[in-house]
Enzyme design. Sequence first.
Site, PDB file in Angstrom:
ATOM      1  N   HIS A  40       1.999 -23.381   8.307  1.00 24.52           N
ATOM      2  CA  HIS A  40       3.983 -23.601   8.227  1.00 24.52           C
ATOM      3  C   HIS A  40       4.681 -25.195   8.373  1.00 24.52           C
ATOM      4  O   HIS A  40       5.609 -24.983   7.973  1.00 24.52           O
ATOM      5  CB  HIS A  40       4.280 -22.587   7.836  1.00 24.52           C
ATOM      6  N   GLU A  60       8.615 -22.515  23.314  1.00 24.58           N
ATOM      7  CA  GLU A  60       9.691 -21.348  23.009  1.00 24.58           C
ATOM      8  C   GLU A  60       9.710 -20.657  23.369  1.00 24.58           C
ATOM      9  O   GLU A  60       9.297 -19.947  24.265  1.00 24.58           O
ATOM     10  CB  GLU A  60       8.238 -20.394  21.499  1.00 24.58           C
ATOM     11  N   LYS A  92      -2.373 -17.864   7.940  1.00 32.97           N
ATOM     12  CA  LYS A  92      -3.333 -17.881   9.406  1.00 32.97           C
ATOM     13  C   LYS A  92      -3.087 -16.318   9.927  1.00 32.97           C
ATOM     14  O   LYS A  92      -2.199 -15.364   9.953  1.00 32.97           O
ATOM     15  CB  LYS A  92      -3.224 -19.002   9.847  1.00 32.97           C
ATOM     16  N   ARG A 114       1.115  -1.247  -0.361  1.00 26.22           N
ATOM     17  CA  ARG A 114      -0.262  -0.569  -0.569  1.00 26.22           C
ATOM     18  C   ARG A 114       1.256   1.127   0.191  1.00 26.22           C
ATOM     19  O   ARG A 114       0.493   2.089  -0.346  1.00 26.22           O
ATOM     20  CB  ARG A 114      -1.274  -0.065   1.030  1.00 26.22           C
ATOM     21  N   HIS A 134      -1.497 -25.169  14.495  1.00 20.28           N
ATOM     22  CA  HIS A 134      -0.366 -26.031  14.481  1.00 20.28           C
ATOM     23  C   HIS A 134      -0.303 -27.293  15.477  1.00 20.28           C
ATOM     24  O   HIS A 134       0.399 -28.387  14.924  1.00 20.28           O
ATOM     25  CB  HIS A 134       1.047 -25.030  14.751  1.00 20.28           C
TER      26      HIS A 134
HETATM   27  C1  BG6 Z   1       3.608 -18.594  14.218  1.00 19.69           C
HETATM   28  C2  BG6 Z   1       3.290 -18.004  14.957  1.00 19.69           C
HETATM   29  O1  BG6 Z   1       2.547 -19.268  13.291  1.00 19.69           O
HETATM   30  O2  BG6 Z   1       4.466 -20.135  14.587  1.00 19.69           O
HETATM   31  C3  BG6 Z   1       3.941 -17.690  16.065  1.00 19.69           C
HETATM   32  O3  BG6 Z   1       2.242 -17.216  14.819  1.00 19.69           O
HETATM   33  C4  BG6 Z   1       5.315 -18.527  16.614  1.00 19.69           C
HETATM   34  O4  BG6 Z   1       3.889 -16.768  17.335  1.00 19.69           O
HETATM   35  C5  BG6 Z   1       5.816 -19.258  14.564  1.00 19.69           C
HETATM   36  O5  BG6 Z   1       6.150 -17.919  17.208  1.00 19.69           O
HETATM   37  C6  BG6 Z   1       6.136 -20.924  15.688  1.00 19.69           C
HETATM   38  O6  BG6 Z   1       7.162 -21.135  14.680  1.00 19.69           O
HETATM   39  P1  BG6 Z   1       8.337 -22.046  14.769  1.00 19.69           P
HETATM   40  O7  BG6 Z   1       8.507 -23.223  12.907  1.00 19.69           O
HETATM   41  O8  BG6 Z   1       9.526 -21.190  15.145  1.00 19.69           O
HETATM   42  O9  BG6 Z   1       8.059 -23.464  15.792  1.00 19.69           O
END
Ligand code: BG6
Length: 494
Positions: A183, A221, A153, A54, A245
């Site tokens: 992902h 995490e 998402k 944009r 996930h």
């Molecule tokens: C994302 C979340 O989809 O996945 C994040 O929005 C998260 O908050 C991330 O940190 C974790 O992905 P990965 O691949 O690092 O485990």
Amino acid sequence: MAKARKHTEQFKNFNLVVFGGTGDLALRKIYPALYQRFIDGQLNCEYNIVAVSRKSGYESIFQEQFTTFLTQSLKNEKGNSAEIKTFVSKLHLITAEEPSPKGYKTLKEFLGRFKDYQNIFYYSTPSSAFGAISEALKASGLTNDRSKVVLEKPLGHSLQSSNAINDQITKTFKESQIYRIDHYLGKETVQNLMVLRFANNLFERAWNSENIDSIQITVAESLGVEKRAGYYDQSGALLDMVQNHLLQLVCLVAMEPPYVLEANEVRNEKVKILRSLRPFTKHSIKTESIKGQYTRGSIDDVKVSSYLEDIDKYESKTETFVALKTYVDNWRWKNVPFYIRTGKRMKTRYSEIVINFKEVKHNLFPSKERMNNNKLIIRLQPEERIELIQMTKVPGPGGYRYKPIALKLDYIDSFDERFPEAYERLIIDVVRGNQTLFMSQDELVAAWTWIESITNSWKNAGTKNVLYEAGSWGPGDQILNEDESWVTKSWNKK
Ligand code: BG6
């Protein structure tokens, strides 16, 4: 250096049009993923990558800026400046101030020069914009039966809002043209779950409630909310991680073998699992869930701030940790608890699935020592590893003494191949038209239905966040009575 594969499949020419094209996800994940596939020789067709933004005024410097970014992020990896230059020459920035035929005029002119290419529209914007973008694309005559749309998402924040987004998108695209990205499904180790389960008779035979005591899925995490405070505070751990996930991991662990590896067959098996998840109630939520929020603490001896400091607010009810005990109510998984946990600002980053097998039916050895059960530990990240914990005799005299020993398979040591980033496989699957690793609308509805049983029950039961120190393993046992200490039982051992 990793071996490059020979790619024999010829791809159809494409335009990849990324809305939110100058955003973090596009720069860090989408374009670098395509670059890697270009270097591997897989993009053996004509293509353009169009970043739609944009903000105007960056068109002339965009390629140069991305070249610097890519060069820095690749560091010592493969690729040289000539290859980077060729790749970057395919990247174009187009400004579209508003989603309307007027706003998409320049985009239309550009795409008009490549009429026989398939158009892939990638929505890397908040999902509230998806409807308007789709409508404007259609009104501009930019979509046809060959077009595809990729959705990032979170798709809404409830079943109702997610359905509303879907209704808007399906005015322009058919379900067979829609690619809902998670992902996690693009990760090599996650895909290996299918191979582990369905290419090894040994495991599949034991993969049921007769032999399995419980299953634990953990995504921990150490990072906090980084620069995404605005988004995260609206979502929390349940919607950000569990709704997508972790539920996808549950599906891959629990699903029946599809009779063939085709998109609809695989996705239908996953839907059945999502629909069999036991809904939470006002009562079960009290003993079978816990949510928490991190306070100040330290990680690897570095002091880190609290969630409230990170989002710069005095108050927030958003959870940064969630643990659930749930059941897949079907024949195979009768009464096998699935423990699902995820949290930010944990002690270390790791994702793991543990299959806890039942103990042997009769211990014939004289030792008083408890016989541990077998465990299959599937480490998804940061290292990719599979361990089978099995009881083994301790050598020497002293009768049958035993202890648990791990049989280890380190993925990295076993393969020379490069471990691709999740987005590489997913974007290439969109180009190819393979929807297997993308969520269907039915999956989304089933996932939201179950998630709402949690959010509604939390509300009805007045469940509050339990505070935990950053750098710990989340809320401790103190809030749970004896037989509910499952939340931290194995988690704390790390
Ligand atoms: C994302 C979340 O989809 O996945 C994040 O929005 C998260 O908050 C991330 O940190 C974790 O992905 P990965 O691949 O690092 O485990």
